[in-house]
Design a protein around this motif. Sequence first.
Motif, PDB file in Angstrom:
ATOM      1  N   SER A 296       0.828  -1.207   0.000  1.00 33.21           N
ATOM      2  CA  SER A 296       0.000   0.000   0.000  1.00 33.21           C
ATOM      3  C   SER A 296       0.861   1.256   0.000  1.00 33.21           C
ATOM      4  CB  SER A 296      -0.929   0.006   1.220  1.00 33.21           C
ATOM      5  OG  SER A 296      -1.780  -1.108   1.210  1.00 33.21           O
ATOM      6  N   MET A 297       1.974   1.229   0.730  1.00 30.74           N
ATOM      7  CA  MET A 297       2.875   2.388   0.749  1.00 30.74           C
ATOM      8  C   MET A 297       3.475   2.622  -0.634  1.00 30.74           C
ATOM      9  SD  MET A 297       5.899   3.389   3.419  1.00 30.74           S
ATOM     10  CE  MET A 297       6.714   1.809   3.306  1.00 30.74           C
ATOM     11  N   ALA A 298       3.880   1.535  -1.299  1.00 36.46           N
ATOM     12  CA  ALA A 298       4.438   1.666  -2.646  1.00 36.46           C
ATOM     13  C   ALA A 298       3.412   2.273  -3.609  1.00 36.46           C
ATOM     14  CB  ALA A 298       4.908   0.302  -3.149  1.00 36.46           C
ATOM     15  N   LEU A 299       2.162   1.836  -3.519  1.00 40.01           N
ATOM     16  CA  LEU A 299       1.121   2.342  -4.407  1.00 40.01           C
ATOM     17  C   LEU A 299       0.698   3.759  -4.032  1.00 40.01           C
ATOM     18  CD1 LEU A 299      -1.048  -0.896  -4.745  1.00 40.01           C
ATOM     19  CD2 LEU A 299       0.562   0.061  -6.414  1.00 40.01           C
ATOM     20  N   PHE A 300       0.704   4.083  -2.736  1.00 36.10           N
ATOM     21  CA  PHE A 300       0.369   5.441  -2.302  1.00 36.10           C
ATOM     22  C   PHE A 300       1.333   6.452  -2.920  1.00 36.10           C
ATOM     23  CE2 PHE A 300       1.219   8.905   0.752  1.00 36.10           C
ATOM     24  CZ  PHE A 300      -0.016   9.534   0.720  1.00 36.10           C
ATOM     25  N   GLY A 301       2.592   6.071  -3.057  1.00 41.68           N
ATOM     26  CA  GLY A 301       3.571   6.982  -3.641  1.00 41.68           C
ATOM     27  C   GLY A 301       3.236   7.391  -5.060  1.00 41.68           C
ATOM     28  N   LEU A 302       2.395   6.639  -5.751  1.00 43.62           N
ATOM     29  CA  LEU A 302       2.048   6.929  -7.145  1.00 43.62           C
ATOM     30  C   LEU A 302       0.783   7.764  -7.277  1.00 43.62           C
ATOM     31  CD1 LEU A 302       2.744   3.356  -8.620  1.00 43.62           C
ATOM     32  CD2 LEU A 302       4.310   5.315  -8.500  1.00 43.62           C
ATOM     33  N   THR A 303       0.139   8.130  -6.170  1.00 41.95           N
ATOM     34  CA  THR A 303      -1.119   8.883  -6.240  1.00 41.95           C
ATOM     35  C   THR A 303      -0.845  10.381  -6.386  1.00 41.95           C
ATOM     36  OG1 THR A 303      -1.244   9.115  -3.818  1.00 41.95           O
ATOM     37  CG2 THR A 303      -2.265   7.165  -4.800  1.00 41.95           C
ATOM     38  N   HIS A 304      -1.878  11.109  -6.862  1.00 43.80           N
ATOM     39  CA  HIS A 304      -1.684  12.532  -7.159  1.00 43.80           C
ATOM     40  C   HIS A 304      -2.754  13.436  -6.539  1.00 43.80           C
ATOM     41  CE1 HIS A 304       1.516  11.539  -9.966  1.00 43.80           C
ATOM     42  NE2 HIS A 304       0.725  10.626 -10.504  1.00 43.80           N
ATOM     43  N   ASN A 305      -3.703  12.860  -5.816  1.00 38.82           N
ATOM     44  CA  ASN A 305      -4.690  13.701  -5.136  1.00 38.82           C
ATOM     45  C   ASN A 305      -5.197  12.963  -3.892  1.00 38.82           C
ATOM     46  OD1 ASN A 305      -7.234  12.110  -5.875  1.00 38.82           O
ATOM     47  ND2 ASN A 305      -6.449  12.612  -7.929  1.00 38.82           N
ATOM     48  N   VAL A 306      -5.896  13.710  -3.046  1.00 39.76           N
ATOM     49  CA  VAL A 306      -6.339  13.176  -1.762  1.00 39.76           C
ATOM     50  C   VAL A 306      -7.197  11.941  -1.928  1.00 39.76           C
ATOM     51  CG1 VAL A 306      -7.723  13.650   0.291  1.00 39.76           C
ATOM     52  CG2 VAL A 306      -6.204  15.409  -0.598  1.00 39.76           C
ATOM     53  N   TRP A 307      -8.143  11.989  -2.848  1.00 39.65           N
ATOM     54  CA  TRP A 307      -9.141  10.920  -2.936  1.00 39.65           C
ATOM     55  C   TRP A 307      -8.548   9.636  -3.491  1.00 39.65           C
ATOM     56  CZ3 TRP A 307     -12.306  12.404   0.341  1.00 39.65           C
ATOM     57  CH2 TRP A 307     -12.671  13.743   0.427  1.00 39.65           C
ATOM     58  N   SER A 308      -7.508   9.738  -4.304  1.00 41.21           N
ATOM     59  CA  SER A 308      -6.847   8.521  -4.762  1.00 41.21           C
ATOM     60  C   SER A 308      -5.886   7.976  -3.705  1.00 41.21           C
ATOM     61  CB  SER A 308      -6.076   8.781  -6.065  1.00 41.21           C
ATOM     62  OG  SER A 308      -5.041   9.730  -5.864  1.00 41.21           O
ATOM     63  N   GLY A 309      -5.378   8.866  -2.837  1.00 42.92           N
ATOM     64  CA  GLY A 309      -4.436   8.432  -1.810  1.00 42.92           C
ATOM     65  C   GLY A 309      -5.083   7.848  -0.569  1.00 42.92           C
ATOM     66  N   LEU A 310      -6.291   8.328  -0.227  1.00 45.93           N
ATOM     67  CA  LEU A 310      -6.930   7.908   1.027  1.00 45.93           C
ATOM     68  C   LEU A 310      -7.128   6.394   1.151  1.00 45.93           C
ATOM     69  CD1 LEU A 310      -9.622  10.655   1.778  1.00 45.93           C
ATOM     70  CD2 LEU A 310      -7.576  10.096   3.101  1.00 45.93           C
ATOM     71  N   PRO A 311      -7.626   5.697   0.123  1.00 50.43           N
ATOM     72  CA  PRO A 311      -7.810   4.238   0.285  1.00 50.43           C
ATOM     73  C   PRO A 311      -6.512   3.512   0.627  1.00 50.43           C
ATOM     74  CG  PRO A 311      -8.960   5.021  -1.677  1.00 50.43           C
ATOM     75  CD  PRO A 311      -8.118   6.150  -1.190  1.00 50.43           C
ATOM     76  N   PHE A 312      -5.405   3.926   0.012  1.00 44.35           N
ATOM     77  CA  PHE A 312      -4.130   3.264   0.301  1.00 44.35           C
ATOM     78  C   PHE A 312      -3.671   3.555   1.727  1.00 44.35           C
ATOM     79  CE2 PHE A 312      -3.877   3.695  -4.400  1.00 44.35           C
ATOM     80  CZ  PHE A 312      -3.859   2.346  -4.699  1.00 44.35           C
ATOM     81  N   LEU A 313      -3.975   4.760   2.241  1.00 38.72           N
ATOM     82  CA  LEU A 313      -3.598   5.085   3.618  1.00 38.72           C
ATOM     83  C   LEU A 313      -4.415   4.269   4.619  1.00 38.72           C
ATOM     84  CD1 LEU A 313      -3.135   8.970   3.450  1.00 38.72           C
ATOM     85  CD2 LEU A 313      -1.371   7.224   3.643  1.00 38.72           C
ATOM     86  N   VAL A 314      -5.684   4.052   4.319  1.00 48.13           N
ATOM     87  CA  VAL A 314      -6.503   3.217   5.196  1.00 48.13           C
ATOM     88  C   VAL A 314      -5.922   1.799   5.255  1.00 48.13           C
ATOM     89  CG1 VAL A 314      -8.761   2.155   5.524  1.00 48.13           C
ATOM     90  CG2 VAL A 314      -8.605   4.556   4.848  1.00 48.13           C
ATOM     91  N   VAL A 315      -5.564   1.260   4.090  1.00 47.07           N
ATOM     92  CA  VAL A 315      -4.994  -0.092   4.048  1.00 47.07           C
ATOM     93  C   VAL A 315      -3.624  -0.110   4.738  1.00 47.07           C
ATOM     94  CG1 VAL A 315      -4.234  -1.965   2.540  1.00 47.07           C
ATOM     95  CG2 VAL A 315      -6.264  -0.645   1.954  1.00 47.07           C
ATOM     96  N   MET A 316      -2.840   0.951   4.574  1.00 47.58           N
ATOM     97  CA  MET A 316      -1.570   1.048   5.297  1.00 47.58           C
ATOM     98  C   MET A 316      -1.802   1.001   6.804  1.00 47.58           C
ATOM     99  SD  MET A 316       0.552   3.932   3.151  1.00 47.58           S
ATOM    100  CE  MET A 316       1.702   4.208   4.498  1.00 47.58           C
ATOM    101  N   GLY A 317      -2.844   1.694   7.256  1.00 49.75           N
ATOM    102  CA  GLY A 317      -3.169   1.666   8.676  1.00 49.75           C
ATOM    103  C   GLY A 317      -3.541   0.276   9.148  1.00 49.75           C
ATOM    104  N   VAL A 318      -4.338  -0.432   8.345  1.00 51.39           N
ATOM    105  CA  VAL A 318      -4.714  -1.810   8.683  1.00 51.39           C
ATOM    106  C   VAL A 318      -3.472  -2.686   8.794  1.00 51.39           C
ATOM    107  CG1 VAL A 318      -5.896  -3.879   7.858  1.00 51.39           C
ATOM    108  CG2 VAL A 318      -7.027  -1.655   7.679  1.00 51.39           C
ATOM    109  N   GLY A 319      -2.632  -2.656   7.761  1.00 50.77           N
ATOM    110  CA  GLY A 319      -1.455  -3.523   7.740  1.00 50.77           C
ATOM    111  C   GLY A 319      -0.422  -3.156   8.778  1.00 50.77           C
ATOM    112  N   GLY A 320      -0.152  -1.860   8.931  1.00 53.23           N
ATOM    113  CA  GLY A 320       0.878  -1.433   9.878  1.00 53.23           C
ATOM    114  C   GLY A 320       0.513  -1.754  11.313  1.00 53.23           C
TER     115      GLY A 320
END
Length: 421
Positions: A296-320
């Motif tokens: 999720s962190m690797a994919l979050f780095g490729l996002t360009h706006n809040v709404w595309s980044g938020l789902p990956f951050l939620v999953v990062m929170g779950v995994g971390g």
Amino acid sequence: MFSALQYRNYRLFFIGQTLSLIGTWMEGLAMSWLVYRITGSELWLGTVTFASQIPMFLASPYAGVVSDRLDKRKLLLATQGLFALAAGALAALVLTKTIQPWHLLVLGVFVGCVSAFDMPARQALVIKLVDDRKHLANAIAMNSTQFNVARLIGPPIAAATIASVGEGICFLINTISFLAVIGGLLQIKLAPEQNPPERKRVWHALKEGATYAWHNVPIRALLVLMMMVSFASGAYGVLLVVFAKDLYHGDAHTLGILSGAIGAGALISALYLAYRQSVLGLPFVIACASGLFSLSMALFGLTHNVWSGLPFLVVMGVGGMLHMGATNTVIQTLVDDHVRGRVMSFYAMSFVGTMPLGSLVAGILSPQIGASWVMTGAGVIGLLAVFAYYRALPTIRSAMRPVYESKGILQPKGREVVTGE
């Protein structure tokens, strides 16, 4: 799910710590925003984070020896008081508009040194707050729950506070919040230890703890994985404000939303851990969780706006959170009491101590190659570490079985109905 709360001592600790952690998370977001506002530099962000966390890496082994020797409740009273003192100094400097970047470095080193003693003592105290060891896993999971409830509440409040009255009030609120945990610790009543630890020379005690952790195959594997994933996570810890301000063109509210998304995901994992009734199966859960976080962190780095980044951050929170909480639970289950403080200091080194190194590297590389590529590269490093851990899982499970059998968690081979270790 909340069985550990039946014990008065744990309940006092849980409530006080939760209130204090809300202030701590407010300060964390306000600190990132303050550093980037007054310096405009990713390097300064990485340097301040490095200064506040590297003492954990350097001092934790000695702090673990101290934790094994001293009354852990009294040690925590001292560390929480020192945290409050540092937060008060920071609030005063910001509110009087005399804050300078070097002040943040000095206070960061001070807080980092105190944290080196606070974390192993806090982890080791938990087992003394529940009367029945069968509720230990729930108590550890509830600690993770409180951490992430605070993570969910603190950043949005901090964002609103920064937007309306500035960062200084966040630091002032954090100062006051330490009264909650200090008050709880003062009311905790513990029976005196029946067998005080043997006093050994510091170097001998350090060597004993390191030898124990290194030769215990499951603990060693868990610590190495935690070390590598934490190093990688240093990138998001320092660059999240860069994504919010520069890449997403937002403000403090944006940073609060991003931090809150991680907290929401982490809270889901913490509740799942509290719901689990057994430690069986957690080594595989750790592999899945750390892999989920890194991807999720690797994919979050490729996002360009809040709404595309938020789902990956939620999953990062779950995994971390699942990785951290499950690792803590397994280590606390495996470790012997006489070296618990020292082993948990190595856990602190792995979890917090390597993160500043990753933050410093991210702060150096980000101006050169961009925050997005640094974030994605860090995620790939985490995935490589997860792959190595996954390949070692059969060996790890085999080494854990005798310990679980001796503790009654598993029946001897040939007699259990379901293994699942």
